[in-house]
Design a protein around this motif. Structure first.
Motif, short mmCIF file in Angstrom:
data_model
loop_
_atom_site.label_atom_id
_atom_site.label_comp_id
_atom_site.label_asym_id
_atom_site.label_seq_id
_atom_site.Cartn_x
_atom_site.Cartn_y
_atom_site.Cartn_z
N GLU A 74 0.85 -1.25 -0.05
CA GLU A 74 0.16 -0.10 -0.22
C GLU A 74 0.73 1.41 -0.14
O GLU A 74 0.19 2.42 -0.29
CB GLU A 74 -0.84 -0.01 1.26
N ARG A 76 3.56 1.78 -1.81
CA ARG A 76 4.58 1.92 -2.96
C ARG A 76 4.23 3.17 -3.79
O ARG A 76 2.91 3.52 -4.03
CB ARG A 76 4.28 0.79 -3.79
N ARG A 77 5.29 3.72 -4.39
CA ARG A 77 4.94 4.81 -5.34
C ARG A 77 4.08 4.15 -6.64
O ARG A 77 4.21 3.26 -7.16
CB ARG A 77 5.95 5.21 -5.80
N ALA A 78 3.28 5.34 -6.94
CA ALA A 78 2.40 4.76 -8.26
C ALA A 78 3.10 5.02 -9.31
O ALA A 78 3.99 5.35 -9.64
CB ALA A 78 1.18 5.95 -8.19
#
Length: 78
Positions: A74, A76-78
């Motif tokens: 949840e 993590r970078r997009a």
């Protein structure tokens, strides 16, 4: 426990005597966070490169939610 209710002298003693743990995934323990489990259900997190700076403080529940977020991807970078 409210962070405002923490006695500074108590916290100073806790941090001075803390057993800091470094992630086993770190690169030699120099580029990661360190965690210490304090009394009264508090968790301290600090930057291993700047251990002299004040740590962030979390309740056990907040820390558990943080770890679960990492485990589930949840954060993590997009």
């Amino acid at each position: 426990m409210s962070r405002d209710a923490i006695d500074p002298a108590w916290l100073e003693t806790q941090l001075r005597n803390a057993q800091w743990r470094t992630s086993s995934f770190s690169s030699g323990g120099t580029n990661c966070i360190q965690v210490a489990f304090l009394d009264r259900g508090l968790v301290a997190i600090r930057d291993s490169k700047q251990p002299q700076n004040p740590p962030l403080l979390f309740s056990d529940a907040e820390y558990d939610a943080f770890v679960k977020g990492i485990e589930h991807g949840e954060l993590r970078r997009a």
